[in-house]
Design an enzyme around this catalytic site. Structure first.
Site, PDB file in Angstrom:
ATOM      1  N   CYS A  94      42.303  32.852  36.731  1.00  0.00           N
ATOM      2  CA  CYS A  94      43.654  33.944  36.534  1.00  0.00           C
ATOM      3  C   CYS A  94      44.762  33.306  36.147  1.00  0.00           C
ATOM      4  O   CYS A  94      45.044  32.244  35.157  1.00  0.00           O
ATOM      5  CB  CYS A  94      43.257  35.004  37.370  1.00  0.00           C
ATOM      6  SG  CYS A  94      44.023  36.402  36.767  1.00  0.00           S
ATOM      7  N   HIS A 201      38.384  36.759  38.640  1.00  0.00           N
ATOM      8  CA  HIS A 201      38.493  36.357  40.266  1.00  0.00           C
ATOM      9  C   HIS A 201      37.166  35.934  40.681  1.00  0.00           C
ATOM     10  O   HIS A 201      36.717  36.800  41.686  1.00  0.00           O
ATOM     11  CB  HIS A 201      39.292  37.379  41.058  1.00  0.00           C
ATOM     12  CG  HIS A 201      40.904  37.025  40.645  1.00  0.00           C
ATOM     13  ND1 HIS A 201      41.671  36.484  41.424  1.00  0.00           N
ATOM     14  CD2 HIS A 201      41.559  37.643  39.795  1.00  0.00           C
ATOM     15  CE1 HIS A 201      42.797  36.699  41.065  1.00  0.00           C
ATOM     16  NE2 HIS A 201      42.740  37.437  39.771  1.00  0.00           N
ATOM     17  N   GLU A 203      36.449  34.467  43.335  1.00  0.00           N
ATOM     18  CA  GLU A 203      36.574  34.037  44.891  1.00  0.00           C
ATOM     19  C   GLU A 203      36.636  35.699  45.530  1.00  0.00           C
ATOM     20  O   GLU A 203      36.513  35.786  47.030  1.00  0.00           O
ATOM     21  CB  GLU A 203      37.664  33.387  45.276  1.00  0.00           C
ATOM     22  CG  GLU A 203      39.226  34.260  45.133  1.00  0.00           C
ATOM     23  CD  GLU A 203      39.772  34.422  43.465  1.00  0.00           C
ATOM     24  OE1 GLU A 203      38.735  33.972  42.665  1.00  0.00           O
ATOM     25  OE2 GLU A 203      40.817  34.898  43.468  1.00  0.00           O
TER      26      GLU A 203
END
Ligand code: GLN
EC number: 3.5.1.2
Length: 230
Positions: A94, A201, A203
């Site tokens: 991002c 994202h 994560e």
């Protein structure tokens, strides 16, 4: 000699990862990396001296302008550029992908400092404020194998890749997105050698497949280097 599973684990080369920790979602990346067997350690990077100690780097999501400003003030911008230019594996998610891009559109007045290295142009905040975050199931090259195991991609005020500026950039994922009457696939993940960029994202999910893929890229990168130095 009979090998145990642990012997094999120890025989594997292990790598030290850094996650740029000036702002944004860095802790989540560290946590996922720490659970991957080829990772010897994953540390937050706030200083140039720390960057020198790692084999590979993740630049997390957050706010690219703020991150660039803090990096500049901390004397990290040039060391980061050097790190990427030296070919060390680097993954931007991002805002991190924006910083890794060689060009960015829709930047704040006065422009934006980029680390560069990844030959793409990105559009910041592609989806505007009405739909500033959403989730989409994506097919990702090298990572998902069938429509039953798509990757849950979370987009938050996400950029997209508006152009690919080198034939060495490989498109890994596209998002089907309705713009007015037309359905235009938008590029949301790319790879160029050991550089990886994702507009979303990974994560923030509990799917660690892209992290494992990045660890694999790191391993391949150092294997090739070893071969070259022989
Ligand atoms: N919109 C942010 C930027 O331009 C990126 C958002 C994110 O990292 N989730 O930096």
């Amino acid at each position: 000699m009979v090998h145990t599973y642990n012997d094999f684990q120890q025989d594997q080369p292990r790598f030290k990862f850094g996650v740029l920790a000036l702002q944004g979602a860095f802790q989540e990346h560290i946590h996922i990396l720490q659970n991957i067997s080829q990772v010897s350690s994953a540390i937050p990077i706030r200083k140039a001296e720390q960057l020198e100690t790692v084999d590979a780097l993740i630049i997390p999501g957050g706010e690219s302008t703020t991150m660039a400003l803090i990096a500049e003030r901390s004397g990290l911008m040039d060391p980061l550029r050097k790190f990427v230019r030296s070919g060390k594996p680097t993954w931007g998610t991002c805002a991190g992908m924006i910083l890794l891009a060689s060009e960015a559109n829709k930047v704040k007045k006065g422009g934006q400092d980029l680390i560069g290295g990844l030959n793409i142009t990105v559009n910041r905040n592609q989806f505007g404020s009405q739909i500033d975050s959403f989730e989409s199931l994506l097919h990702i090259k090298h990572i998902t194998t069938s429509s039953d195991d798509l990757f849950p991609a979370i987009f938050i005020r996400a950029p997209i890749i508006s152009s690919i500026n080198s034939s060495s950039v490989e498109v890994l994922a596209q998002l089907e997105h309705d713009v007015g009457e037309t359905n235009t696939p938008l590029i949301v993940a790319v790879r160029q050698g050991s550089l990886l960029g994702t507009a979303f994202h990974p994560e923030l999910t509990n799917d660690d497949r892209i992290h494992k893929y990045f660890v694999q890229l790191t391993q391949d990168h150092y294997n090739t280097e070893k071969g070259r130095n022989k």
